[in-house]
Design a protein around this motif. Structure first.
Motif, PDB file in Angstrom:
ATOM      1  N   GLY A  42       0.815  -1.210   0.000  1.00 39.28           N
ATOM      2  CA  GLY A  42       0.000   0.000   0.000  1.00 39.28           C
ATOM      3  C   GLY A  42       0.847   1.259   0.000  1.00 39.28           C
ATOM      4  N   THR A  43       1.924   1.260   0.785  1.00 36.80           N
ATOM      5  CA  THR A  43       2.814   2.423   0.834  1.00 36.80           C
ATOM      6  C   THR A  43       3.460   2.671  -0.518  1.00 36.80           C
ATOM      7  N   LEU A  44       3.960   1.606  -1.147  1.00 35.85           N
ATOM      8  CA  LEU A  44       4.590   1.753  -2.462  1.00 35.85           C
ATOM      9  C   LEU A  44       3.572   2.199  -3.509  1.00 35.85           C
ATOM     10  N   ALA A  45       2.378   1.597  -3.470  1.00 35.87           N
ATOM     11  CA  ALA A  45       1.353   1.947  -4.458  1.00 35.87           C
ATOM     12  C   ALA A  45       0.962   3.420  -4.341  1.00 35.87           C
ATOM     13  N   ALA A  46       0.715   3.873  -3.115  1.00 39.22           N
ATOM     14  CA  ALA A  46       0.321   5.266  -2.913  1.00 39.22           C
ATOM     15  C   ALA A  46       1.439   6.217  -3.328  1.00 39.22           C
ATOM     16  N   THR A  47       2.680   5.809  -3.082  1.00 38.04           N
ATOM     17  CA  THR A  47       3.808   6.669  -3.442  1.00 38.04           C
ATOM     18  C   THR A  47       3.959   6.770  -4.948  1.00 38.04           C
ATOM     19  N   PHE A  48       3.805   5.663  -5.644  1.00 38.76           N
ATOM     20  CA  PHE A  48       3.889   5.696  -7.108  1.00 38.76           C
ATOM     21  C   PHE A  48       2.736   6.489  -7.716  1.00 38.76           C
ATOM     22  N   VAL A  49       1.580   6.480  -7.048  1.00 40.40           N
ATOM     23  CA  VAL A  49       0.457   7.289  -7.538  1.00 40.40           C
ATOM     24  C   VAL A  49       0.756   8.777  -7.365  1.00 40.40           C
ATOM     25  N   GLY A  50       1.347   9.137  -6.241  1.00 39.60           N
ATOM     26  CA  GLY A  50       1.551  10.547  -5.927  1.00 39.60           C
ATOM     27  C   GLY A  50       2.849  11.154  -6.408  1.00 39.60           C
ATOM     28  N   GLN A  51       3.815  10.314  -6.832  1.00 38.62           N
ATOM     29  CA  GLN A  51       5.128  10.818  -7.239  1.00 38.62           C
ATOM     30  C   GLN A  51       5.523  10.212  -8.580  1.00 38.62           C
ATOM     31  N   GLU A  52       6.411  10.895  -9.289  1.00 39.30           N
ATOM     32  CA  GLU A  52       6.937  10.347 -10.532  1.00 39.30           C
ATOM     33  C   GLU A  52       7.754   9.098 -10.234  1.00 39.30           C
ATOM     34  N   ARG A  54      10.292   7.715 -11.577  1.00 39.82           N
ATOM     35  CA  ARG A  54      11.755   7.839 -11.587  1.00 39.82           C
ATOM     36  C   ARG A  54      12.279   8.267 -10.223  1.00 39.82           C
ATOM     37  N   TYR A  55      11.601   9.206  -9.598  1.00 39.73           N
ATOM     38  CA  TYR A  55      12.064   9.719  -8.313  1.00 39.73           C
ATOM     39  C   TYR A  55      11.753   8.742  -7.181  1.00 39.73           C
ATOM     40  N   VAL A  56      10.686   7.973  -7.315  1.00 39.12           N
ATOM     41  CA  VAL A  56      10.394   6.952  -6.309  1.00 39.12           C
ATOM     42  C   VAL A  56      11.486   5.888  -6.312  1.00 39.12           C
ATOM     43  N   ILE A  57      11.902   5.483  -7.512  1.00 36.53           N
ATOM     44  CA  ILE A  57      12.981   4.490  -7.618  1.00 36.53           C
ATOM     45  C   ILE A  57      14.269   5.045  -7.027  1.00 36.53           C
ATOM     46  N   LEU A  58      14.560   6.319  -7.299  1.00 37.68           N
ATOM     47  CA  LEU A  58      15.749   6.938  -6.715  1.00 37.68           C
ATOM     48  C   LEU A  58      15.660   6.966  -5.184  1.00 37.68           C
ATOM     49  N   ALA A  59      14.462   7.203  -4.673  1.00 36.32           N
ATOM     50  CA  ALA A  59      14.280   7.230  -3.222  1.00 36.32           C
ATOM     51  C   ALA A  59      14.527   5.855  -2.613  1.00 36.32           C
ATOM     52  N   ALA A 147      14.853  12.304  -0.648  1.00 43.71           N
ATOM     53  CA  ALA A 147      14.687  12.398   0.803  1.00 43.71           C
ATOM     54  C   ALA A 147      13.264  12.820   1.157  1.00 43.71           C
ATOM     55  N   ASN A 148      12.705  13.753   0.411  1.00 43.71           N
ATOM     56  CA  ASN A 148      11.335  14.192   0.676  1.00 43.71           C
ATOM     57  C   ASN A 148      10.332  13.085   0.405  1.00 43.71           C
ATOM     58  N   ILE A 149      10.603  12.278  -0.620  1.00 46.07           N
ATOM     59  CA  ILE A 149       9.707  11.149  -0.921  1.00 46.07           C
ATOM     60  C   ILE A 149       9.753  10.125   0.203  1.00 46.07           C
ATOM     61  N   LEU A 150      10.944   9.826   0.703  1.00 44.02           N
ATOM     62  CA  LEU A 150      11.059   8.872   1.811  1.00 44.02           C
ATOM     63  C   LEU A 150      10.354   9.396   3.054  1.00 44.02           C
ATOM     64  N   ARG A 151      10.449  10.690   3.285  1.00 41.19           N
ATOM     65  CA  ARG A 151       9.762  11.268   4.443  1.00 41.19           C
ATOM     66  C   ARG A 151       8.245  11.156   4.263  1.00 41.19           C
ATOM     67  N   SER A 152       7.785  11.330   3.026  1.00 38.06           N
ATOM     68  CA  SER A 152       6.360  11.150   2.741  1.00 38.06           C
ATOM     69  C   SER A 152       5.937   9.703   2.959  1.00 38.06           C
ATOM     70  N   MET A 153       6.806   8.764   2.564  1.00 43.05           N
ATOM     71  CA  MET A 153       6.506   7.347   2.779  1.00 43.05           C
ATOM     72  C   MET A 153       6.462   7.033   4.270  1.00 43.05           C
ATOM     73  N   GLY A 154       7.254   7.763   5.046  1.00 43.11           N
ATOM     74  CA  GLY A 154       7.220   7.588   6.489  1.00 43.11           C
ATOM     75  C   GLY A 154       5.889   7.992   7.097  1.00 43.11           C
ATOM     76  N   GLY A 155       5.175   8.884   6.439  1.00 37.74           N
ATOM     77  CA  GLY A 155       3.844   9.254   6.895  1.00 37.74           C
ATOM     78  C   GLY A 155       2.760   8.341   6.339  1.00 37.74           C
ATOM     79  N   THR A 156       3.030   7.754   5.167  1.00 36.66           N
ATOM     80  CA  THR A 156       2.031   6.890   4.520  1.00 36.66           C
ATOM     81  C   THR A 156       1.973   5.506   5.154  1.00 36.66           C
TER      82      THR A 156
END
Length: 265
Positions: A42-52, A54-59, A147-156
């Motif tokens: 769920g965390t990965l799915a929501a992150t891929f929906v909300g972020q590009e 390429r940047y999710v993979i980098l995160a 780093a911002n994406i990982l912090r967002s995943m920490g909230g998700t």
């Protein structure tokens, strides 16, 4: 490898497992595949929906990079000051053109290469500062995205943990009428998703985001130090003046000393 990061993560996992073993012999209660899949997936799915993507993979790659040693450390900063001072002697004696050979030695560092190109082109100190400072600022902004994406995943992750808990409670309450004895075990399983969500957030995503941010701040400091050095080179300041100005950026314990370097030789 960054041993501090590795041992810190190992200690966190060890304390978690140790507390379980001290509290109960039935540690199987804390192993629940559906809960883990829901939180991670769920965390990965929501992150891929909300972020590009390429940047999710980098995160995600950034999590692994936190276990690697920091490239810019205190010794590197001292060496950078020494490099600029050495270039200062070269510029004072022969001008900017000989820096072309120096540029080949630092070809892997695009920031240094760009700075040398500005000097050879003939920009004055003001233009060099504005241009390189813009490069440093934009580089920091780009590198902070993972780093911002990982912090967002920490909230998700905790949010999906709560979702899993609610699902478990609904299923448990639905079955409670036919078998009230399942209330306790069912509640334990339902809470596992909350546990997994909080663990992922506080042991993986948020610490990794903080470490990535800290490393980017150190890199930005190094860039600002080098900006000052390139400006001084463009103004053809004396090597000793360059030393004193750049040392003002550094902790006293790692300041460069021309006299000491000459004695060592």
């Amino acid at each position: 490898m960054s041993f501090a990061t590795f041992f810190g993560f190992l200690a966190a996992v060890g304390l978690f497992i140790g507390s379980i073993l001290l509290a109960t012999s039935n540690f199987g209660l804390f192993l629940d595949a559906p809960s883990f899949v829901l939180v991670v997936g769920g965390t990965l799915a929501a992150t891929f929906v909300g972020q590009e993507a390429r940047y999710v993979i980098l995160a995600l790659k950034g999590i692994g990079s936190t276990f690697l040693p920091q490239r810019v450390n205190r010794n590197v900063l001292n060496m950078e000051v020494g490099r600029i001072i050495r270039w200062g002697y070269l510029v004072k004696e022969k001008g900017f053109l000989p820096l072309e050979d120096e540029m080949k030695k630092v070809a892997s560092d695009q920031f240094l290469v760009f700075g040398v190109e500005l000097l050879i082109t003939g920009y004055d100190g003001k233009d060099v500062r504005e241009t390189l400072q813009a490069v440093a600022d934009h580089t920091f902004e780009r590198n902070m995205v993972p780093a911002n994406i990982l912090r967002s995943m920490g909230g998700t992750a905790p949010a999906f943990g709560m979702i899993g808990t609610l699902i478990g409670l609904i299923v448990m309450l639905d079955a409670m009428g036919s078998n009230p004895e399942m209330l306790g075990p069912g509640l334990a399983v339902a809470l596992n998703t909350t546990l997994y969500g909080v663990m992922l957030a506080r042991m993986v995503f948020v610490p990794a985001a903080n470490k990535l941010q800290q490393r980017q701040e150190i890199l930005r400091f190094r860039h600002e130090l080098m900006v000052e050095g390139f400006v001084l080179l463009s103004e053809k300041r004396s090597p000793r003046f360059i030393q004193d100005r750049m040392n003002s950026f550094l902790d006293p314990s790692i300041r460069f000393n021309i006299d000491q370097q000459m004695k060592d030789r």
